[in-house]
Design a protein around this motif. Structure first.
Motif, mmCIF file in Angstrom:
data_model
loop_
_atom_site.group_PDB
_atom_site.id
_atom_site.type_symbol
_atom_site.label_atom_id
_atom_site.label_comp_id
_atom_site.label_asym_id
_atom_site.label_seq_id
_atom_site.Cartn_x
_atom_site.Cartn_y
_atom_site.Cartn_z
ATOM 1 N N TYR A 243 1.291 -1.323 -0.018
ATOM 2 C CA TYR A 243 0.491 -0.068 0.328
ATOM 3 C C TYR A 243 1.202 1.614 0.183
ATOM 4 O O TYR A 243 0.600 2.175 -0.882
ATOM 5 N N ILE A 247 1.199 4.077 -2.857
ATOM 6 C CA ILE A 247 0.644 5.884 -2.600
ATOM 7 C C ILE A 247 2.342 6.227 -3.035
ATOM 8 O O ILE A 247 2.269 7.753 -3.814
ATOM 9 N N LYS A 257 -5.724 12.591 -1.362
ATOM 10 C CA LYS A 257 -5.997 12.839 -0.417
ATOM 11 C C LYS A 257 -7.231 12.108 -0.328
ATOM 12 O O LYS A 257 -7.716 11.152 -0.928
ATOM 13 N N ASN A 258 -7.843 11.806 1.007
ATOM 14 C CA ASN A 258 -8.585 10.935 1.351
ATOM 15 C C ASN A 258 -9.601 11.231 1.673
ATOM 16 O O ASN A 258 -9.973 12.410 1.780
ATOM 17 N N GLN A 260 -14.554 10.430 1.816
ATOM 18 C CA GLN A 260 -15.255 9.243 2.631
ATOM 19 C C GLN A 260 -16.108 8.340 1.766
ATOM 20 O O GLN A 260 -15.697 6.436 1.974
ATOM 21 N N TYR A 272 -9.451 3.158 -5.078
ATOM 22 C CA TYR A 272 -9.494 2.180 -3.043
ATOM 23 C C TYR A 272 -8.757 1.591 -3.087
ATOM 24 O O TYR A 272 -8.519 0.695 -4.436
ATOM 25 N N LYS A 276 -9.605 2.046 1.684
ATOM 26 C CA LYS A 276 -9.852 3.407 1.772
ATOM 27 C C LYS A 276 -9.596 4.519 0.073
ATOM 28 O O LYS A 276 -9.596 3.712 -1.124
ATOM 29 N N TRP A 277 -11.016 5.009 0.256
ATOM 30 C CA TRP A 277 -10.926 5.920 -0.502
ATOM 31 C C TRP A 277 -9.841 6.890 -1.077
ATOM 32 O O TRP A 277 -9.712 7.671 0.475
ATOM 33 N N HIS A 278 -9.257 7.421 -2.315
ATOM 34 C CA HIS A 278 -8.724 8.078 -2.592
ATOM 35 C C HIS A 278 -9.458 8.860 -3.803
ATOM 36 O O HIS A 278 -9.881 9.031 -4.137
#
Length: 373
Positions: A243, A247, A257-258, A260, A272, A276-278
């Motif tokens: 991961y 990134i 940026k992250n 929701q 994703y 987490k969604w980015h």
């Protein structure tokens, strides 16, 4: 003016119609195919699926299985040329159109317009398949721009009803047979008022039919453009990197940026990973070009159509269903789709959009209505 015609069809025995038709071959996993063939000896997968490596031998086997189904009265050849009205309903979505034959000359002359580039290797494979088996088992999906109704209420009266059943995936299928020569001619003449037909799904099937001199017709399902639903294909990349490494690589392409959860109003590239969604903000490229740069530079994927680490996910699937099966190093990229007007405009200008950009509904079953060559 476009030319359609009635055709000699092969159809399931009415007592077995719920058991024979299948989804498109590519919509099954290998395990699902094995299970379906074991559990249902009438499934059309028993005809079109085998593990014979030599393609010519495989196609001859398919031809043999078709003849077996016909000899056993599982499939029935109609004596006269017909047209069909086919309606598909799933939840609130209803699609109704005409199943007919289209002239391959219309495709060659540009009256049947394409918006995707085909791959000659696949064209040749389909052409050899059709040449040996002598059938079209699944219609190409076509649409048009004019406000013309090819279907009227007389066509869907009870006396014309052929099939009406619910398949195991919850889809309601209804088919009406149009056998009256006068009614057939009315529909054919109405179709002449249509300037062009547009391929929504089935580019390779039409292209492959066009390279064989002995093939002059193709099975088609023609539906008004207002009924079509257009989704994107999302991309799933299976990665060998951690991961943190991923990134770091993606930061070379813009600010990350992250977020929701994804929103349709978001114009940046969303992905994703690690539950987490980015959001990736890059002002230089549009999302499609940005994605292509990422998979080439960050993941070494040079051929986006033939790489085991890149998978295409139909955009009609619920996002939470897709993300629930994603591994730690897998990355889901949400892609923006094209709307239908963009597709039509692209085809009118003799341009193309990238392959696997659109997932268009409805999908018509294989083995429901076949065309005999």
């Amino acid at each position: 003016m476009v030319k359609i015609s009635s055709f000699i069809s092969i159809k399931p025995n009415e007592t077995l119609v719920k058991k024979i038709p299948t989804k498109s071959y590519n919509d099954y996993t290998e395990g699902e195919i094995v299970d379906e063939k074991k559990q249902n000896k009438f499934s059309f997968l028993n005809v079109i699926h085998n593990k014979i490596s030599d393609k010519k031998t495989s196609f001859k086997y398919i031809k043999k299985k078709i003849n077996e189904f016909i000899d056993k009265n599982i499939l029935i050849i109609e004596k006269n040329p017909l047209l069909f009205v086919y309606r598909q309903q799933y939840n609130e979505n209803i699609y109704t159109g005409i199943i007919c034959a289209v002239d391959i000359k219309e495709y060659k002359s540009g009256k049947i317009k394409k918006h995707e580039k085909t791959i000659y290797k696949r064209e040749k494979l389909f052409a050899d398949y059709i040449s040996v088996t002598k059938i079209h088992a699944e219609p190409v999906l076509l649409t048009y721009n004019e406000d013309i109704n090819l279907i009227n209420t007389n066509h869907t009266k009870k006396k014309n009803l052929l099939f009406d059943f619910l398949s195991n995936d919850g889809v309601h299928h209804t088919v009406w047979r149009i056998s009256n020569p006068k009614e057939i001619n009315k529909i054919i003449n109405l179709a002449k008022k249509i300037k062009s037909l547009y391929i929504a799904d089935g580019h390779h099937r039409l292209a492959s039919s066009s390279i064989r001199k002995e093939i002059n017709g193709c099975l088609a399902y023609i539906i008004k453009k207002e009924q079509l639903e257009v989704f994107p294909f999302h991309r799933l990349v299976r990665s060998k990197y951690s991961y943190e490494e991923i990134i770091k690589k993606l930061k070379d392409f813009g600010e990350i940026k992250n977020i929701q959860k994804p929103k349709s109003t978001n114009k940046n590239l969303l992905f994703y990973i690690n539950k987490k969604w980015h959001e990736l903000n890059n002002k230089k490229f549009n999302n499609r070009d940005l994605f292509m740069n990422i998979i080439k530079s960050a993941f070494g994927i040079l051929d986006d159509r033939n790489n085991k680490d890149l998978h295409f996910i139909p955009g009609n699937k619920k996002i939470n269903e897709i993300t629930s099966s994603i591994g730690v190093s897998d990355i889901l990229f949400l892609m923006k789709g094209y709307d239908l007007e963009e597709i039509i405009s692209t085809a009118d200008q003799d341009n193309i959009i990238p392959p696997k950009s659109t997932y268009i509904l409805p999908k018509i079953p294989s083995g429901l209505i076949l065309m005999k060559l």
